[in-house]
Design a protein around this motif. Structure first.
Motif, PDB file in Angstrom:
ATOM      1  N   GLN A  42       4.998  -0.428  -0.211  1.00  0.00           N
ATOM      2  CA  GLN A  42       5.949   0.668  -0.408  1.00  0.00           C
ATOM      3  C   GLN A  42       5.599   1.458  -1.660  1.00  0.00           C
ATOM      4  OE1 GLN A  42      10.034  -0.375  -1.548  1.00  0.00           O
ATOM      5  NE2 GLN A  42      10.754   0.864   0.175  1.00  0.00           N
ATOM      6  N   SER A  43       5.238   0.743  -2.724  1.00  0.00           N
ATOM      7  CA  SER A  43       4.861   1.408  -3.974  1.00  0.00           C
ATOM      8  C   SER A  43       3.604   2.258  -3.791  1.00  0.00           C
ATOM      9  CB  SER A  43       4.637   0.351  -5.063  1.00  0.00           C
ATOM     10  OG  SER A  43       4.186   0.943  -6.257  1.00  0.00           O
ATOM     11  N   ALA A  47       3.169   6.491  -3.998  1.00  0.00           N
ATOM     12  CA  ALA A  47       2.263   7.136  -4.941  1.00  0.00           C
ATOM     13  C   ALA A  47       1.149   7.918  -4.258  1.00  0.00           C
ATOM     14  CB  ALA A  47       1.644   6.082  -5.864  1.00  0.00           C
ATOM     15  N   SER A  48       0.833   7.565  -3.011  1.00  0.00           N
ATOM     16  CA  SER A  48      -0.257   8.217  -2.296  1.00  0.00           C
ATOM     17  C   SER A  48       0.171   8.479  -0.852  1.00  0.00           C
ATOM     18  CB  SER A  48      -1.503   7.319  -2.344  1.00  0.00           C
ATOM     19  OG  SER A  48      -2.611   7.959  -1.740  1.00  0.00           O
ATOM     20  N   SER A  49      -0.765   8.914  -0.033  1.00  0.00           N
ATOM     21  CA  SER A  49      -0.493   9.163   1.387  1.00  0.00           C
ATOM     22  C   SER A  49      -1.530   8.424   2.221  1.00  0.00           C
ATOM     23  CB  SER A  49      -0.553  10.659   1.702  1.00  0.00           C
ATOM     24  OG  SER A  49       0.484  11.362   1.043  1.00  0.00           O
ATOM     25  N   PHE A  50      -1.083   7.890   3.355  1.00  0.00           N
ATOM     26  CA  PHE A  50      -1.965   7.140   4.246  1.00  0.00           C
ATOM     27  C   PHE A  50      -1.827   7.672   5.671  1.00  0.00           C
ATOM     28  CE2 PHE A  50      -1.193   4.371   0.654  1.00  0.00           C
ATOM     29  CZ  PHE A  50      -2.459   3.870   0.381  1.00  0.00           C
ATOM     30  N   ASP A  51      -2.932   7.584   6.410  1.00  0.00           N
ATOM     31  CA  ASP A  51      -2.963   8.066   7.788  1.00  0.00           C
ATOM     32  C   ASP A  51      -2.727   6.962   8.800  1.00  0.00           C
ATOM     33  OD1 ASP A  51      -4.007  10.862   7.155  1.00  0.00           O
ATOM     34  OD2 ASP A  51      -5.543   9.602   6.237  1.00  0.00           O
ATOM     35  N   LEU A  52      -2.742   5.718   8.337  1.00  0.00           N
ATOM     36  CA  LEU A  52      -2.576   4.569   9.229  1.00  0.00           C
ATOM     37  C   LEU A  52      -2.104   3.382   8.409  1.00  0.00           C
ATOM     38  CD1 LEU A  52      -3.114   3.033  11.962  1.00  0.00           C
ATOM     39  CD2 LEU A  52      -5.435   2.630  11.104  1.00  0.00           C
TER      40      LEU A  52
END
Length: 303
Positions: A42-43, A47-52
């Motif tokens: 979750q942290s 803080a960032s973005s993910f595609d999967l």
């Protein structure tokens, strides 16, 4: 050069490494980051973005289901693919995950091909376009994309002349079969060999392409040694395994591990029994508590 980002979440570092290795080898355009539990994931996702997201269910601090529920409430993650990779394949848990917005469900132990197909299925053309931009081939005998067209269009290819059995998704897969009557009759032979006068503890050891009906010979907090009839399909050293142990009162412990040792029970080439040692990899305190209870009961039964 990585174009897409994936987050791998599992409390067992052994499983995280398997997932990351598969993604790295099959999809070099995907960069992987990992987390040991849902709270850490979750942290990272904040803080960032993910595609999967590829996530286990049972983890300390925050479960995979709780992470999925939180994720679907975040605008940037409402439509991001989420693959639940777990040993929990019973119908109620599958339905619960589907209701919360899971994209796909992959049972442990999984094969690299099984994981690759799930990733292709949920990411679709986004992954294909990333591979194209990365200058990666979409064909070849060992390429994970050899069936991508069929998966993306939901069409089936003609079966191979000698097809290998493919692990089914837990969405369609029944529970691991209980030890058969034949396996039960074998337990008496196991008992006489083990010298354990208590009730024998049956265990199902699941691998990516088979389930081994066996009897627990010895168990502690780090590994279990089971004995199984030779006429079954056996795994290889270091293969993933899930050990299903009946805790009583309708409870089942599902312990993740890997095959550490295979050994003939007798010093004869025609021995009927094989000893399989599985090392546990779970770090979830709840699973360790369940295992401790079973070990205590097993030891008391052998007195």
């Amino acid at each position: 050069m990585a174009i897409l980002k994936a987050l791998v979440v599992d409390d067992a570092s052994f499983v995280r490494d398997l997932v990351k290795r598969t993604v790295r080898q099959r999809f070099p355009v995907i960069e992987t980051t990992d987390a040991p539990n849902g709270r850490r994931a979750q942290s990272l996702m904040t803080a960032s973005s993910f595609d999967l997201v590829l996530c286990d269910w049972e983890m300390p601090e925050m479960t995979g289901l709780e992470l999925l529920q939180w994720m679907r409430q975040q605008p940037k993650y409402q439509s991001v693919p989420f693959i639940m990779i777990t040993s929990r394949g019973d119908k109620d848990h599958v339905i619960e995950a589907v209701r919360e917005g899971v994209s796909e469900y992959l049972g442990k132990p999984f094969s690299p091909d099984g994981l690759s197909k799930k990733i292709i299925k949920v990411m679709g053309r986004q992954l294909k376009e990333a591979m194209d931009r990365g200058g990666r081939s979409l064909s070849g005998p060992a390429d994970a994309f050899k069936e991508s067209a069929a998966l993306l269009t939901q069409k089936r290819e003609a079966p191979a002349r000698n097809p290998q059995p493919e692990p089914q998704s837990p969405l369609l897969q029944p529970q691991a079969p209980k030890p058969s009557a034949a396996a039960g009759s074998s337990s008496a032979k196991f008992s006489s060999r083990s010298g354990n006068k208590g009730a024998m503890s049956m265990a199902s050891v699941r691998f990516s392409e088979s389930t081994l009906a066996s009897v627990v010979k010895d168990i502690n907090l780090t590994e279990v040694r089971v004995i199984a009839k030779r006429d079954q399909l056996f795994p290889g050293i270091l293969d993933q395994a899930v050990v299903d142990i009946d805790l009583g009162d309708g409870q089942m412990a599902r312990l993740n591990g890997y095959v550490h040792q295979l050994q003939a029970v007798d010093k004869r080439q025609d021995t009927d029994f094989v000893s399989v040692t599985v090392r546990f990899v779970d770090e979830d305190p709840k699973k360790l508590e369940d295992l401790s209870r079973f070990v205590a009961r097993f030891r008391a039964g052998g007195r």
